[in-house]
Design an enzyme around this catalytic site. Structure first.
Site, mmCIF file in Angstrom:
data_model
loop_
_atom_site.group_PDB
_atom_site.id
_atom_site.type_symbol
_atom_site.label_atom_id
_atom_site.label_comp_id
_atom_site.label_asym_id
_atom_site.label_seq_id
_atom_site.Cartn_x
_atom_site.Cartn_y
_atom_site.Cartn_z
ATOM 1 N NE ARG A 145 45.927 37.055 51.842
ATOM 2 C CZ ARG A 145 47.407 37.683 52.129
ATOM 3 N NH1 ARG A 145 47.878 36.443 51.429
ATOM 4 N NH2 ARG A 145 46.998 38.723 51.499
ATOM 5 C CG HIS A 170 39.785 40.910 47.868
ATOM 6 N ND1 HIS A 170 39.799 40.112 48.933
ATOM 7 C CD2 HIS A 170 40.622 39.754 47.406
ATOM 8 C CE1 HIS A 170 40.659 38.753 48.958
ATOM 9 N NE2 HIS A 170 40.827 38.643 48.126
ATOM 10 C CE1 TYR A 214 42.314 40.346 24.566
ATOM 11 C CE2 TYR A 214 43.915 39.447 25.185
ATOM 12 C CZ TYR A 214 43.407 40.435 24.508
ATOM 13 O OH TYR A 214 44.439 40.392 24.119
#
Length: 956
Positions: free
Chosen positions: A133, A179, A223
């Site tokens: 990570r 993931h 968007y």
């Protein structure tokens, strides 16, 4: 305390803490099939314990086969008394320890130390966070989430030349295949890779609202749209399908993902990285692409290159938001050890808003890296409102698409440099970037310097190029092998056709071709697959040419694989190709300073100030407009309270940044910045000098010299009461210890009284108490060391002593030489010597009335005194003139009682050497004139406040 687990192999548990966790989870899954009863223990701690299952130590048993436990069987917890320290093991109701039923008595207990198991489990978790990570890999400079996002976009075909696709599509692809974490984490990482103010070279091209430098959040992923940058394809994703890196299974083993990306340049240094793991963090600054490639090339050509040699090509970080990097000490430390502190200042400019009022504005054009512009503007506004930051009248943000522009308007009379230094000190306009260059190398986190990072990348890149070459070689060899077979078939076309025609099946045709023409299976298959249109002579020539090309390619690849030098040369060529195509100029400026450390002097205005010192050693600092201009012959204004039997000793004007040299009567000099003298009102008593200087008992300060710069061609002329004079270079006093240093060697009974700053082109004017005057060039006074006595200045008569000394600057010397050359003895033009007597009288006498003479002379009469009057001070005036051609200077007179009178020099009459003078200050109850100081009128602004119009500066 020891821990019993469900695995009989102790060594396996110690080396594989995940196995232990699996065993615990298994036990928890079946806890409802067991009944545990706690038996009272002799240990008080166990009596108070809950019904939870506890595992404590026992003797290590031999390894035995693990037997399954029946789900219906009930076991109890029983204390074993002879184990010591409240040890507990498991027994079933038949008394078998850990038995699986019957008489088997199969052991299923593994003994391990609790602290060892906790340490191993914690380390396993920490390494999982580090590798999976938080920390980037040194080789491609990416964390797993960034690598998976880029690979998913590559798989989706979102190249730089293809249309944009919704970010939600990319996030879904990453979550579903590679993931298994939250969508916010993936989208935030994608957004950061598209922000040009976060990454020096963005890896993703965003379309839509991807946030701003004001910390505005990006639009929702439904968007926004994205695609790969061309640099990303060339730098990270090229050659991915050519076996350059290893592919590993994804989280559900349904498909493969790359463990690394075949980076062509060190992306870790190009874009930097930041992350916080478990017990470890990383913070790597970004750099310029061109400089990074140049440093990599330098290391390729010279593997033994030093850090200094690499810094010639890559002098420091290059932040995407620009700014100014202050000093290189932190950069050197970071590049050498991996840890360092880089100070960054925002880039600013000063604009003049109104030339008439001299109002200015500070324009912020760039801010430090990772600084929130909106928070910075808000912080400045809060400081102005709380009056912590003074001199600001308005602040507004005029930033737009063309660039950043934050306007800070200043009040009239505010010093932009002081306000700017306060902004650096109080806000994030100056901030530091703490480098902590930690990356994953060979599966382990490691702190590395610049050269080690570059070398690690070079080793990785060499393996990538080697694997790519081997892949291409195998592909070329396979194709060459097939082409050779096709050419053999075309050369024997009739026989091949007959052989194929006679065969009853495909397998038989393949076998016959292999047997008759000595072909391999692949070659035979290729001949069978060839179409009829390719049986022409022209097509044969194409296969022949292809074979030659393949042989040349194979030879070239074999040569490449056999030469490490050629591999490095190819690495350099590919890196330079990226540099030539994607290079951008440096944004962050490098400034060679003292690392941006701000001292007190940086935030204190260099304003004029009045210094008043008493005979008993009290000093105070006042504003220059404390004493207003008055007429000649008035009483004056009191300088403030004085101690009993105290009188004013000296009164001068200097600037806050000046270094003040304090000369004592014992010939010792001390030093202190002018701004460290506490500022107080006119009526205050002042601060004892003993609190500022390390004065000895009975030592008095007799002369003060403010110095702005310790120039090499400047000297200090010292004059004692008994008439000894000495010239010392000003450089001797640039560094003075707190206890002071010797300035002049005094004879018994003598004391140092006057010190002036001069150059060799100046003249020295000396006067005695009886009014005798000597003018001599400074060049005639021999320069000596500090610990010397000097020579005789004046030949004094009985009862007479030296009264004062002043300097005639070089600027007035030419005019003085002209008047002396033509013997204009009757000329009343300046410059003049201004005489001030102890009784408050004074006059101006033209310097042309005195001739230059060597030292150790009686001198000429400059003032004819009465029997009870004596000379208090003498000054050279005529430095500046007003519009009417008269002197534009002022004189400040201080009486023994502390009364101060400030008058214009032009109001003092010009008289002969023998005249008595005119009244300058009435001393009915003020004693005598104690000291006098010269002030030149400051240039007053037409719109300035009346109280500031009288600001003044010292003239030597």
């Amino acid at each position: 305390m020891k821990l019993h687990t469900l695995n009989p192999q102790t060594s396996f548990v110690q080396s594989n803490p995940m196995a232990f966790s699996t065993g615990i989870r298994l036990l928890r899954c079946y806890h409802h099939h067991f009944t545990f009863t706690a038996i009272p223990s002799r240990v008080s701690g166990l009596r108070k314990a809950s019904s939870e299952l506890r595992f404590l130590s026992s003797v290590t048993p031999p390894r035995k086969q693990v037997r399954p436990v029946s789900a219906r069987r009930k076991v109890t917890e029983e204390e074993v008394g002879d184990e010591g320290n409240g040890s507990v093991i498991l027994r079933d109701r038949d008394g078998n320890e850990g038995g699986g039923g019957g008489g088997g008595g199969g052991e299923r207990i593994v003994h391990t130390e609790l602290h060892k198991e906790a340490t191993e489990a914690y380390m396993s978790y920490a390494m999982s966070v580090l590798l999976g990570r938080a920390l980037p890999d040194v080789r491609d400079g990416l964390k797993p989430v960034h690598r998976r996002i880029l690979y998913a976009m590559h798989e989706l075909g979102l190249s730089s030349k293809k249309p944009y696709k919704k970010c939600a599509r990319v996030v879904g692809e990453v979550l579903g295949k590679f993931h298994p974490h939250g969508d916010n984490a993936v989208y935030d990482s994608l957004v950061r890779m598209a922000q040009d103010f976060s990454l020096r070279s963005p890896l993703i091209r965003g379309h839509g609202n991807f946030g701003s430098i004001d910390a505005d959040p990006p639009a929702a992923m439904r968007y926004t749209e994205c695609r790969l940058e061309a640099l990303t394809e060339a730098m990270l994703l090229a050659d991915l399908e050519q076996n350059t890196v290893d592919f590993v299974p994804n989280f559900d083993n349904s498909q493969k993902e790359p463990s690394l990306l075949p980076a062509r340049i060190p992306n870790l240094l190009l874009n930097g990285a930041s992350g916080i793991a478990v017990g470890m963090a990383t913070n790597i600054p970004p750099h310029n692409l061109g400089e990074l490639v140049d440093a990599l090339s330098a290391l390729i050509h010279n593997p033994e290159a030093t850090l200094q040699e690499l810094l010639e090509y890559m002098p420091g970080p290059d932040f995407p938001t620009g700014g100014i990097i202050m000093g290189n000490i932190g950069i050197l430390e970071a590049y050498r050890t991996g840890r360092g502190r880089v100070v960054i200042r925002g880039k600013t400019d000063i604009e003049l808003l109104d030339a008439k009022t001299k109002r200015a504005a500070i324009i912020i054009q760039e801010i430090p890296y990772q600084t929130n512009k909106a928070s910075l503007v808000e912080k400045i506004a809060d400081l102005v409102e709380n009056k912590t930051l003074e001199g600001v009248s308005d602040i507004r943000d005029e930033s737009d698409r063309s660039g950043m522009r934050v306007v800070i308007e200043l009040k009239r009379g505010s010093d932009p440099a002081i306000v700017l230094n306060n902004l650096y000190r109080l806000t994030a306009l100056q901030s530091s970037f703490s480098c902590n260059m930690v990356g994953i190398l060979n599966g382990q986190p490691k702190l590395m310097g610049l050269k080690e990072l570059l070398q690690a990348f070079l080793d990785f890149r060499c393996s990538v190029v080697e694997r790519r070459a081997k892949y291409k070689l195998s592909q070329a060899q396979e194709r060459s092998h097939i082409v050779e077979g096709i050419i053999i078939g075309l050369d024997n076309l009739d026989e091949v056709i007959n052989t194929i025609r006679k065969a009853s099946s495909h397998a038989l045709a393949t076998a016959n071709l292999r047997k008759e023409f000595e072909l391999t299976e692949k070659q035979a298959e290729a001949i069978l697959d060839i179409s009829l249109r390719r049986l022409t002579a022209l097509e044969r020539n194409k296969f022949v040419d292809e074979g030659k090309s393949l042989r040349a390619q194979i030879s070239k690849l074999e040569e490449l694989l056999s030469s490490k030098k050629q591999i490095l040369q190819l690495i350099e060529e590919e890196a330079l190709e990226i540099k030539d195509k994607y290079f951008t100029p440096r944004r962050s400026q490098l400034e060679d300073t003292d690392s941006g450390n701000l001292e007190d002097i940086d935030v204190i205005p260099n304003e004029e100030m009045l210094l008043a010192i008493s005979e008993k050693g009290y000093v105070k600092r006042m504003k220059p407009d404390t004493f207003n201009l008055q007429n000649r012959g008035t009483i004056g204004k009191s300088v403030g309270k004085l101690r009993v039997n105290d009188a004013m000793s000296d009164f001068l004007v200097c600037r806050a940044h000046d270094k003040v040299l304090y000369f004592s009567d014992k010939g010792t000099v001390y030093s202190s910045p002018a701004y460290k003298i506490p500022e107080c009102s006119r009526t205050a008593a002042g601060t004892p000098l003993i609190q500022i200087l390390s004065l000895s008992d009975g030592e008095r300060i007799t002369s003060i010299i403010p110095v702005s710069e310790f120039a090499g061609d400047q000297y200090l002329v010292m004059l004692t009461v008994n008439g000894y004079i000495k010239k010392v270079s000003l450089n001797y006093f640039a560094s003075i210890r707190s206890t002071g240093i010797i300035a002049i060697q005094l004879v018994p009974g003598d004391e140092l009284k006057w010190v002036k700053c001069c150059s060799n082109n100046d003249f020295v004017a000396m006067a005695s108490l009886n009014g005798m005057v000597i003018l001599t060039p400074c060049a005639n006074i021999r320069a000596l060391g500090r610990n010397t006595r000097g020579s005789v200045a004046m030949r004094l008569k009985d009862g007479d002593k030296v009264a004062s000394m002043d300097i005639i600057p070089d600027a007035l010397q030419k005019e003085l030489d002209m008047t002396l050359a033509v013997h204009q003895r009757k000329s009343m033009n300046g410059p003049w010597l201004l005489f001030v007597s102890e009784s408050g009288y004074g006059k101006r006498v033209p310097v042309s009335r005195f001739r230059a003479s060597p030292l150790n002379r009686v001198g000429l009469i400059g003032y004819k005194f009465s029997s009870e009057d004596r000379l208090a001070a003498v000054f050279v005036v005529g430095f500046s003139f007003g519009e009417d051609g008269e002197s534009d200077e002022q004189v400040v007179l201080v009486s023994q009682s502390g009364t101060v009178n400030r008058i214009k020099v032009r109001d003092i009459s010009i008289q002969s050497r023998y005249a008595r003078g005119v009244i300058l200050m009435r001393l009915e109850h003020a004693g005598k004139i104690q000291s006098a100081s010269m002030i030149s009128a400051a240039d007053a602004d037409s719109d300035s406040d009346p109280e500031v119009e009288d600001a003044a500066a010292v003239e030597a």
